[in-house]
Enzyme design. Structure first.
Site, PDB file in Angstrom:
ATOM      1  CB  CYS A   1      -1.086  -0.103   1.134  1.00  8.29           C
ATOM      2  SG  CYS A   1      -2.321   1.219   0.969  1.00  8.29           S
TER       3      CYS A   1
ATOM      4  CG  HIS B   1      -3.491  -3.724   3.336  1.00 10.70           C
ATOM      5  ND1 HIS B   1      -2.427  -3.115   4.000  1.00 10.70           N
ATOM      6  CD2 HIS B   1      -3.961  -2.546   2.801  1.00 10.70           C
ATOM      7  CE1 HIS B   1      -2.561  -1.738   3.698  1.00 10.70           C
ATOM      8  NE2 HIS B   1      -3.431  -1.466   2.934  1.00 10.70           N
TER       9      HIS B   1
ATOM     10  CD  GLU C   1      -0.808  -5.862   5.829  1.00 12.04           C
ATOM     11  OE1 GLU C   1      -0.660  -6.160   4.599  1.00 12.04           O
ATOM     12  OE2 GLU C   1      -0.979  -4.386   6.121  1.00 12.04           O
TER      13      GLU C   1
END
Lengths: 276, 80
Positions: A104, A238, A240
């Site tokens: 990002c 993202h 994660e």
């Protein structure tokens, strides 16, 4: 080397906000992740015991957030600070084949630094691509589906099959990938030929589609690219945030053992443990 | 010392969602004769330089290295 010996530098400055879950993802995959402020790498306003050297890490990660408040342009200030104070160390890190991941805001920083797309050199003097404002003109926060378009160049997606579709949420206002208009076709062809395109936004049928499947209007539906060596990788969504099964958007109906994003972390750790 | 105004705007053909959304809002407010809005950003920069030519070179480098992304932006430099 063993995975527990892999040291990951999660680089932050003021405004970074995804460092906790990003370091948690690497830790859950067995690596040793440390959140490091830029000033610790520069030895600026820090005690000697707080000072860190980039060369002591195997992986550099620039997590998501709003570094320096997105002033000027998202990523521009941190990129300028890194370029002015640690260009040589960063170029050497990349040249040694060590992995660099930008998620990002981290992707925006890598583009502003000129290390992505990284077609002609490790780091260009000026940016050669842009992550501009979303076509919708607003911050887009939504689950997205990404097709792995990479044939094997990118060391961050080796655990995914070519054509495999994964979930990862996006949360950005400036994520529209653009190349210089007058060289757009030529540079896009180069990215394809070099196997530098990694993720593309797709719809539920796995087809390239417009908004909202492609949340920002990116050229060619590009969600993530790597440099020409495959060791520097940036993506707007993202991974994660889909590390765990319960983080998947459809978790109430279908909870897999692992989230889709885990593959990104496992791929790079697999590469590092084999190579170093 | 010189004072410079550096205006950063999007290159022709690059989508300007801020401009088009502003136009929409202006029309909603009743400014129906507004036909186009383009967004831009202005930096006012003081430089301790006597030589205008050198100041301009420095400002151009500032634009290329930080203030603008040459892929999507053009810039104009004016002196006070």
């Amino acid at each position: 080397m063993k995975v527990e010996d892999v040291k990951v530098c999660i680089l932050i400055i003021e405004g970074t906000n995804c460092e906790a879950e990003t370091s948690q993802a690497f830790r859950r995959s067995g690596a040793s992740a440390e959140i490091v402020h830029l000033k610790q790498l520069l030895g600026q306003d820090t005690k000697p015991e707080e000072t860190r050297k980039l060369e002591d890490y195997e992986i550099l990660v620039i997590p998501g957030g709003f570094s320096s408040g997105d002033y000027v342009r998202a990523g521009a200030i941190l990129a300028a600070r890194m370029k002015s104070r640690m260009e040589d160390e960063l170029v050497q890190f990349i040249d040694e084949g060590k992995p660099v991941l930008g998620i990002c805001n981290g992707f925006q920083i890598l583009v502003e630094l000129g290390v992505l797309p990284g077609i002609e050199s490790i780091m260009s003097r000026y940016p050669t691509a842009s992550l501009g404002w979303n076509d919708s003109g607003r911050f887009e926060c939504r689950p997205t589906l990404l097709e792995n378009w990479n044939k094997g160049k990118c060391i961050f997606t080796t655990k995914l099959e070519r054509g495999q579709i994964i979930q990862a949420p996006t949360a950005h206002a400036e994520g529209k990938f653009m190349l210089p208009k007058h060289r757009e076709k030529e540079l896009l062809d180069t990215l394809k030929d070099n196997d530098q395109i990694v993720f593309r936004y797709v719809d539920a049928e796995g087809q390239i589609a417009g908004y909202p499947w492609n949340p920002n209007g990116s050229l060619f539906g590009i969600a993530g690219i790597c440099n020409s060596e495959g060791n520097v990788f940036g993506m707007m969504p993202h991974p994660e945030r889909t590390y765990l099964g319960i983080q998947q958007a459809d978790w109430t109906r279908n909870v897999p053992d692992n989230g889709d994003g885990k593959a990104v972390f496992e791929s790079v750790l697999d590469h590092v443990t084999k190579k170093f | 010392m010189v004072k410079a105004f550096v205006e950063i705007h999007l290159k022709k053909g690059i989508a300007d969602p801020e401009g088009s959304n502003t136009l929409k809002a202006l029309k909603l407010l009743g400014f129906e004769t507004a036909t186009d809005v383009k967004s831009a950003r202005l930096f006012e920069i003081d430089l301790e330089e006597e030589d205008r030519v050198r100041a301009e070179d420095l400002l151009e480098e500032m634009c290329n290295r930080l203030l603008a992304n040459p892929v999507i932006h053009d810039y104009q430099i004016r002196f006070e």
